[in-house]
Scaffold this motif. Structure first.
Motif, PDB file in Angstrom:
ATOM      1  N   LEU A 148      -8.975  -2.872 -15.891  1.00  0.00           N
ATOM      2  CA  LEU A 148      -7.639  -2.251 -15.645  1.00  0.00           C
ATOM      3  C   LEU A 148      -7.140  -1.681 -16.749  1.00  0.00           C
ATOM      4  O   LEU A 148      -6.341  -0.623 -16.901  1.00  0.00           O
ATOM      5  N   ALA A 149      -7.330  -2.370 -18.120  1.00  0.00           N
ATOM      6  CA  ALA A 149      -6.925  -1.612 -19.411  1.00  0.00           C
ATOM      7  C   ALA A 149      -7.634  -0.216 -19.477  1.00  0.00           C
ATOM      8  O   ALA A 149      -6.850   0.927 -19.754  1.00  0.00           O
ATOM      9  N   ILE A 150      -8.907   0.006 -19.119  1.00  0.00           N
ATOM     10  CA  ILE A 150      -9.510   1.296 -19.306  1.00  0.00           C
ATOM     11  C   ILE A 150      -8.849   2.100 -18.098  1.00  0.00           C
ATOM     12  O   ILE A 150      -8.615   3.435 -18.478  1.00  0.00           O
ATOM     13  N   ALA A 151      -8.541   1.762 -16.782  1.00  0.00           N
ATOM     14  CA  ALA A 151      -7.835   2.652 -16.003  1.00  0.00           C
ATOM     15  C   ALA A 151      -6.404   3.074 -16.565  1.00  0.00           C
ATOM     16  O   ALA A 151      -5.899   4.289 -15.990  1.00  0.00           O
ATOM     17  N   ASN A 152      -5.886   2.018 -16.780  1.00  0.00           N
ATOM     18  CA  ASN A 152      -4.427   2.503 -17.409  1.00  0.00           C
ATOM     19  C   ASN A 152      -4.500   3.657 -18.524  1.00  0.00           C
ATOM     20  O   ASN A 152      -3.616   4.338 -18.476  1.00  0.00           O
ATOM     21  N   GLN A 153      -5.714   3.543 -19.514  1.00  0.00           N
ATOM     22  CA  GLN A 153      -5.691   4.390 -20.298  1.00  0.00           C
ATOM     23  C   GLN A 153      -5.951   5.729 -19.698  1.00  0.00           C
ATOM     24  O   GLN A 153      -5.486   6.903 -20.068  1.00  0.00           O
ATOM     25  N   GLU A 154      -6.683   5.648 -18.663  1.00  0.00           N
ATOM     26  CA  GLU A 154      -7.284   6.951 -18.030  1.00  0.00           C
ATOM     27  C   GLU A 154      -5.919   7.613 -17.406  1.00  0.00           C
ATOM     28  O   GLU A 154      -5.719   8.863 -17.111  1.00  0.00           O
ATOM     29  N   LEU A 155      -5.291   6.724 -16.653  1.00  0.00           N
ATOM     30  CA  LEU A 155      -3.842   7.070 -16.108  1.00  0.00           C
ATOM     31  C   LEU A 155      -2.875   7.706 -16.921  1.00  0.00           C
ATOM     32  O   LEU A 155      -2.391   8.747 -16.562  1.00  0.00           O
ATOM     33  N   GLU A 156      -2.770   7.247 -18.228  1.00  0.00           N
ATOM     34  CA  GLU A 156      -1.866   7.844 -19.033  1.00  0.00           C
ATOM     35  C   GLU A 156      -2.355   9.129 -19.718  1.00  0.00           C
ATOM     36  O   GLU A 156      -1.559  10.257 -19.566  1.00  0.00           O
ATOM     37  N   ARG A 157      -3.785   9.309 -19.902  1.00  0.00           N
ATOM     38  CA  ARG A 157      -4.253  10.698 -20.000  1.00  0.00           C
ATOM     39  C   ARG A 157      -4.010  11.711 -18.962  1.00  0.00           C
ATOM     40  O   ARG A 157      -3.393  12.660 -19.205  1.00  0.00           O
ATOM     41  N   PHE A 158      -4.042  11.269 -17.826  1.00  0.00           N
ATOM     42  CA  PHE A 158      -3.950  11.915 -16.672  1.00  0.00           C
ATOM     43  C   PHE A 158      -2.311  12.328 -16.424  1.00  0.00           C
ATOM     44  O   PHE A 158      -2.249  13.699 -16.287  1.00  0.00           O
ATOM     45  N   ASN A 159      -1.588  11.361 -16.756  1.00  0.00           N
ATOM     46  CA  ASN A 159      -0.104  11.626 -16.818  1.00  0.00           C
ATOM     47  C   ASN A 159       0.332  12.799 -17.701  1.00  0.00           C
ATOM     48  O   ASN A 159       1.172  13.631 -17.711  1.00  0.00           O
TER      49      ASN A 159
END
Length: 193
Positions: A148-159
């Motif tokens: 989940l932490a990795i997915a959140n980081q990817e989502l932040e980069r995407f945003n």
């Protein structure tokens, strides 16, 4: 009954040693055995009491205390056997035995009342299996938290990338509008900032 208590300290009965004909090998066999039994019986309740004092979270504390009193009383009956070897203190011995009998009955009754609850306690194997399951769940939970932490980081980069592209689109629209004005064309895009 009143007469019994009046004569409590009267030792008019023959000491038990007469039953052994005061033969040392029989007398000391009984006396030493009773003393050793008493020492064992007295050590058990002190150990139980110590255990109950230290483990305040222990269930069924009442039964531990009752067992301690019961076993202590049993030890005292053996001390009385030693005493009555040389004196006829049978009334006092009878009171000690009566007390022991009452505590025995109370302990047995309380133990029987606890029995259904005690039988429902999980077996050590069940506890071990449950602990293993909990450990596996904890490990799985940690893995999921990491994912989940990795997915959140990817989502932040995407945003951040999306926001950057949107800003670039706004800039391009402004440039197109400026070029359109220079060429004398109406603004093709309404730019909202």
């Amino acid at each position: 009954m009143l007469e019994f208590f009046k004569n409590l300290t009267q030792f008019e009965f023959m000491p038990h040693g007469h039953c052994y004909f005061w033969k040392p090998e029989i007398l000391w066999l009984h006396v030493s055995s009773d003393i050793l039994i008493t020492l064992a019986y007295y050590s058990i309740p002190f150990t139980l009491a110590w255990f109950v004092l230290i483990r305040k979270d222990m269930p069924f504390r009442k039964i531990f205390v009752l067992f301690a009193i019961f076993i202590f009383a049993c030890g005292t009956t053996h001390i009385m056997d030693v005493w009555t070897t040389w004196s006829g203190a049978y009334r006092i011995e009878g009171l000690v035995k009566a007390f022991t009998a009452l505590v025995s009955i109370l302990t047995a009754t309380v133990l029987l009342s606890y029995l259904p609850t005690i039988l429902q306690l999980p077996a050590p194997r069940e506890l071990e299996t449950t602990n293993r399951k909990l450990q596996n769940l904890a490990i799985e939970s940690q893995k999921k938290a990491s994912e989940l932490a990795i997915a959140n980081q990817e989502l932040e980069r995407f945003n951040e990338a999306v926001v950057g592209r949107e800003e670039r689109i706004v800039e391009l629209k402004k440039e197109i509008n400026q070029l359109s004005q220079q060429l004398g064309h109406p603004e093709p895009y309404k730019v909202y900032e």
